[in-house]
Design an enzyme around this catalytic site. Sequence first.
Site, PDB file in Angstrom:
ATOM      1  CB  ALA A  87       7.389  60.409   2.454  1.00 31.45           C
TER       2      ALA A  87
ATOM      3  N   GLY B 128       6.086  63.210   6.654  1.00 31.50           N
ATOM      4  CA  GLY B 128       6.741  62.084   7.326  1.00 31.50           C
ATOM      5  C   GLY B 128       7.804  62.552   8.308  1.00 31.50           C
TER       6      GLY B 128
ATOM      7  CD  GLU C 202       3.024  61.156   9.080  1.00 31.22           C
ATOM      8  OE1 GLU C 202       3.800  60.998   8.114  1.00 31.22           O
ATOM      9  OE2 GLU C 202       1.824  60.843   9.038  1.00 31.22           O
TER      10      GLU C 202
ATOM     11  CD  GLU D 261       1.636  64.539   5.102  1.00 34.97           C
ATOM     12  OE1 GLU D 261       1.103  65.570   5.587  1.00 34.97           O
ATOM     13  OE2 GLU D 261       2.340  63.761   5.768  1.00 34.97           O
TER      14      GLU D 261
HETATM   15  C1  HXC Z   1      11.738  64.838  -2.147  1.00 32.46           C
HETATM   16  C2  HXC Z   1      12.335  66.947  -1.490  1.00 32.46           C
HETATM   17  C3  HXC Z   1      11.349  66.949  -0.488  1.00 32.46           C
HETATM   18  C4  HXC Z   1      10.540  65.766  -0.356  1.00 32.46           C
HETATM   19  C5  HXC Z   1      12.376  68.834  -0.415  1.00 32.46           C
HETATM   20  N1  HXC Z   1      12.950  68.130  -1.408  1.00 32.46           N
HETATM   21  N2  HXC Z   1      11.395  68.144   0.162  1.00 32.46           N
HETATM   22  N3  HXC Z   1      12.528  65.908  -2.314  1.00 32.46           N
HETATM   23  N4  HXC Z   1      10.779  64.760  -1.214  1.00 32.46           N
HETATM   24  N5  HXC Z   1       9.619  65.674   0.575  1.00 32.46           N
HETATM   25  C6  HXC Z   1      14.049  68.547  -2.277  1.00 32.46           C
HETATM   26  C7  HXC Z   1      13.589  69.546  -3.321  1.00 32.46           C
HETATM   27  O1  HXC Z   1      13.003  68.898  -4.421  1.00 32.46           O
HETATM   28  C8  HXC Z   1      14.884  70.226  -3.664  1.00 32.46           C
HETATM   29  O2  HXC Z   1      15.628  69.374  -4.512  1.00 32.46           O
HETATM   30  C9  HXC Z   1      15.630  70.268  -2.342  1.00 32.46           C
HETATM   31  O3  HXC Z   1      15.020  69.255  -1.532  1.00 32.46           O
HETATM   32  C10 HXC Z   1      15.495  71.593  -1.628  1.00 32.46           C
HETATM   33  O4  HXC Z   1      14.125  71.915  -1.546  1.00 32.46           O
HETATM   34  P1  HXC Z   1      13.502  73.323  -2.066  1.00 32.46           P
HETATM   35  O5  HXC Z   1      12.061  73.088  -2.307  1.00 32.46           O
HETATM   36  O6  HXC Z   1      14.310  73.871  -3.183  1.00 32.46           O
HETATM   37  O7  HXC Z   1      13.729  74.241  -0.769  1.00 32.46           O
HETATM   38  P2  HXC Z   1      12.824  75.444  -0.266  1.00 32.46           P
HETATM   39  O8  HXC Z   1      12.418  76.332  -1.399  1.00 32.46           O
HETATM   40  O9  HXC Z   1      13.579  76.048   0.880  1.00 32.46           O
HETATM   41  O10 HXC Z   1      11.475  74.781   0.297  1.00 32.46           O
HETATM   42  C11 HXC Z   1      11.564  73.898   1.407  1.00 32.46           C
HETATM   43  C12 HXC Z   1      10.241  73.147   1.592  1.00 32.46           C
HETATM   44  C13 HXC Z   1       9.855  72.465   0.261  1.00 32.46           C
HETATM   45  C14 HXC Z   1       9.128  74.132   2.017  1.00 32.46           C
HETATM   46  C15 HXC Z   1      10.435  72.133   2.710  1.00 32.46           C
HETATM   47  O11 HXC Z   1      10.969  71.703  -0.198  1.00 32.46           O
HETATM   48  C16 HXC Z   1       8.693  71.539   0.368  1.00 32.46           C
HETATM   49  O12 HXC Z   1       7.521  71.970   0.382  1.00 32.46           O
HETATM   50  N6  HXC Z   1       8.945  70.219   0.427  1.00 32.46           N
HETATM   51  C17 HXC Z   1       7.923  69.206   0.440  1.00 32.46           C
HETATM   52  C18 HXC Z   1       7.257  69.123   1.782  1.00 32.46           C
HETATM   53  C19 HXC Z   1       6.138  68.071   1.786  1.00 32.46           C
HETATM   54  O13 HXC Z   1       5.166  68.206   1.027  1.00 32.46           O
HETATM   55  N7  HXC Z   1       6.307  67.064   2.611  1.00 32.46           N
HETATM   56  C20 HXC Z   1       5.312  65.981   2.692  1.00 32.46           C
HETATM   57  C21 HXC Z   1       5.680  64.883   1.765  1.00 32.46           C
HETATM   58  S1  HXC Z   1       4.492  63.597   1.723  1.00 32.46           S
HETATM   59  P3  HXC Z   1      16.109  69.857  -5.983  1.00 32.46           P
HETATM   60  O14 HXC Z   1      16.800  68.650  -6.541  1.00 32.46           O
HETATM   61  O15 HXC Z   1      14.888  70.267  -6.705  1.00 32.46           O
HETATM   62  O16 HXC Z   1      17.025  71.011  -5.682  1.00 32.46           O
HETATM   63  C22 HXC Z   1       4.771  62.722   3.121  1.00 32.46           C
HETATM   64  C23 HXC Z   1       3.894  61.512   3.353  1.00 32.46           C
HETATM   65  C24 HXC Z   1       4.260  60.793   4.603  1.00 32.46           C
HETATM   66  O17 HXC Z   1       5.612  63.023   3.891  1.00 32.46           O
HETATM   67  C25 HXC Z   1       3.623  59.446   4.687  1.00 32.46           C
HETATM   68  C26 HXC Z   1       4.552  58.308   4.424  1.00 32.46           C
HETATM   69  C27 HXC Z   1       5.801  58.216   5.232  1.00 32.46           C
END
Ligand code: HXC
Length: 257
Positions: A65, A108, A111, A131
Site C-alpha cells: 500500500a 498489500g 495480499e 508491515e
Molecule cells: C510508497 C513506495 C513504497 C510504498 C516503495 N516506494 N515502496 N512508496 N509506498 N509501499 C517508493 C520509494 O519511496 C521510492 O520513491 C521508490 O518507490 C523506490 O523505492 P526504494 O525504496 O528507493 O527502492 P529499494 O531501495 O530498491 O527498496 C525497495 C523496497 C522498499 C525494499 C521494496 O521500497 C520498501 O521497503 N518499500 C516498502 C515496503 C513495505 O513496507 N510495504 C508494506 C506497506 S504497508 P522515492 O520517491 O523515494 O524515490 C501495506 C499495508 C497493506 O502494504 C494493507 C492495506 C492495503
Amino acid sequence: MEFILVTPQARPAVALIQLNRPKELNALNLQLMQEIRDALKALDEDDAVRVVVITGNERAFAAGADIKQMAGKTAIDMLITDQFSTWDQIRKFRKPLIGAVSGFALGGGCELAMTCDMLVASETAQFGQPEIRIGTMPGAGGTQRLTRAVGKAKAMEMVLTGEFISAQEAHRVGLVNRVVPVGQYLEEAYRLAASIAAMSPVAARLAKESVNRSFETHLDEGLHFERKNFYLTFASEDQKEGMAAFVEKRKPEFKGR
Ligand code: HXC
C-alpha cells in the site's frame, strides 16, 4: 485509467491488467485499487474474456500500500475511507485470475497477489508482509490468506519478522504455482491462462467458486455446495459439447453457455 493499463485481448480470450506506477514500485494507492476494481468489473462482464492476468513489471509486482498516502491518517480516516470495500469487490471477481509476479510483492502487493487464483513467479520474485517494520500489520487479508496458503509457522514468521521469502521458497511452501526465468514469467502466465481459456467458462466459474468455498465452510457444507455446482454444469451446452466431443474423439468447442 491513470495507474493501470488494461488490454482486453492480450491473447485470445485472455485480458491483461498491468499495474503502472513504476517509479513508486507500483505502490497501491486508493485510486490504483479502484482502477483494478473497475477494470475487473468490466472484464467480468465481457463475454470475450475468459481469463485475466494481472502483473506489474520486472522490478515490482507491487511494493505494498502507498505508505506516503497512509502515513498521516488517523484510525477514523481509515475507517471512513473504507478502502477494503474495494478489495472485497476485487475478491468477488468470478473468472480465473492469474498473477504474474516479478520482483517485490510486499504488504498489500503480496495480499493482492494472494487474491489471485494462481501465481506464476519469476526467479527474482520476493514475497513478504513487512508491515510490522513500519509499526502496523497486514490489513488486506495477509494474516488470513497467507496462513491458509503456507500454514501457521511460516505465516507467523513472515508477519512477525517482516522477512521476505524468495520465489523458490514461495513455490516450496505452496504460495505460487510456477517459478520461471525472469524473461518468461508473463509468457508462462499467458500459457497457463490459455489452457484455462480453452475450457468451459461456465465450468471454470463454478469450479472456482467451489474451490473458494472450501475456505469459507466446513466439509459437509462444502461438499454440498460442490455437488450443486456439479449438477449445474449439466444445465450447460458446454457440458453436452465436452462429453460429445470426448465420445466423438474430437476437440470440444466451448461457448460459455
Ligand atoms: C510508497 C513506495 C513504497 C510504498 C516503495 N516506494 N515502496 N512508496 N509506498 N509501499 C517508493 C520509494 O519511496 C521510492 O520513491 C521508490 O518507490 C523506490 O523505492 P526504494 O525504496 O528507493 O527502492 P529499494 O531501495 O530498491 O527498496 C525497495 C523496497 C522498499 C525494499 C521494496 O521500497 C520498501 O521497503 N518499500 C516498502 C515496503 C513495505 O513496507 N510495504 C508494506 C506497506 S504497508 P522515492 O520517491 O523515494 O524515490 C501495506 C499495508 C497493506 O502494504 C494493507 C492495506 C492495503
